[in-house]
Design a protein around this motif. Structure first.
Motif, short mmCIF file in Angstrom:
data_model
loop_
_atom_site.label_atom_id
_atom_site.label_comp_id
_atom_site.label_asym_id
_atom_site.label_seq_id
_atom_site.Cartn_x
_atom_site.Cartn_y
_atom_site.Cartn_z
N LEU A 17 21.95 16.68 36.37
CA LEU A 17 20.62 15.91 35.82
C LEU A 17 20.75 14.34 36.29
O LEU A 17 19.80 13.85 36.67
CB LEU A 17 20.67 15.82 34.12
N GLN A 18 21.77 14.09 36.33
CA GLN A 18 22.04 12.64 36.95
C GLN A 18 21.71 12.51 38.29
O GLN A 18 21.24 11.53 38.81
CB GLN A 18 23.61 12.07 36.72
N LYS A 21 18.07 12.56 38.49
CA LYS A 21 17.36 11.16 38.08
C LYS A 21 17.76 10.19 39.30
O LYS A 21 16.85 9.24 39.68
CB LYS A 21 18.09 10.74 36.95
N TYR A 22 18.96 10.01 39.87
CA TYR A 22 19.01 8.97 41.04
C TYR A 22 18.29 9.37 42.10
O TYR A 22 17.45 8.27 42.59
CB TYR A 22 20.63 9.17 41.49
N PHE A 24 15.17 10.97 42.00
CA PHE A 24 13.79 10.59 41.60
C PHE A 24 13.66 9.09 41.96
O PHE A 24 12.49 8.57 42.06
CB PHE A 24 13.57 11.24 40.13
N LYS A 25 14.71 8.21 41.08
CA LYS A 25 14.71 6.76 41.02
C LYS A 25 14.60 6.19 42.48
O LYS A 25 13.77 5.11 42.65
CB LYS A 25 15.59 6.31 40.11
N ARG A 34 10.89 8.51 33.53
CA ARG A 34 12.17 8.92 33.33
C ARG A 34 12.31 10.45 33.44
O ARG A 34 11.42 11.18 32.70
CB ARG A 34 12.84 8.55 31.77
N ILE A 35 13.20 11.17 34.21
CA ILE A 35 13.25 12.68 34.30
C ILE A 35 14.00 12.85 33.16
O ILE A 35 15.21 12.53 32.72
CB ILE A 35 13.86 13.06 35.77
N MET A 36 13.46 14.06 32.53
CA MET A 36 14.43 14.50 31.28
C MET A 36 14.73 16.03 31.49
O MET A 36 15.77 16.44 31.00
CB MET A 36 13.38 14.62 30.18
N THR A 37 14.51 16.62 32.70
CA THR A 37 14.94 17.94 33.14
C THR A 37 15.28 17.96 34.41
O THR A 37 14.77 17.38 35.25
CB THR A 37 13.64 19.05 32.77
N PRO A 53 8.58 9.47 29.66
CA PRO A 53 9.29 10.67 29.90
C PRO A 53 8.82 11.69 30.74
O PRO A 53 7.78 12.02 30.53
CB PRO A 53 9.99 10.91 29.01
N GLU A 55 9.19 15.66 31.29
CA GLU A 55 9.54 16.76 31.14
C GLU A 55 9.00 17.84 31.58
O GLU A 55 7.89 18.18 31.21
CB GLU A 55 9.61 17.09 29.65
#
Length: 88
Positions: A17-18, A21-22, A24-25, A34-37, A53, A55
């Motif tokens: 997930l990290q 997120k990286y 995506f950002k 914010r990515i939640m999944t 968020p 999801e």
């Protein structure tokens, strides 16, 4: 033994997930989404200055989620792309 497998799964899922997120950002610097999944790469296209968020649940990268500029996404909202779900 089952507890160790569960802990290992949670650690690997958290690391995955990290990474998502990286990535995506990196591609969406001008918004506060914010990515939640865990999602596949290049499934979302987001406009500038959107926030909230995301999801997202998908089984493939066949369909894309497009979010425009200046959009607000509320919490507890789930996006389903190419997923079988009950419509009743």
């Amino acid at each position: 033994m089952n507890i160790l497998k569960l802990i290992r799964y949670k650690v690997i899922s958290g690391m995955e997930l990290q990474i998502v997120k990286y990535k995506f950002k990196k591609h969406n610097r001008n918004n506060k989404l914010r990515i939640m999944t865990i999602i596949p790469d290049n499934v979302t296209k987001c406009g500038n200055y959107s926030y909230g968020p995301i999801e997202l649940y998908t089984d493939s990268d066949k369909y894309k989620l497009v979010i425009g500029s200046f959009c607000s996404i509320a919490s507890n909202v789930s996006f389903l792309l190419d997923v079988e779900h009950n419509t009743n």
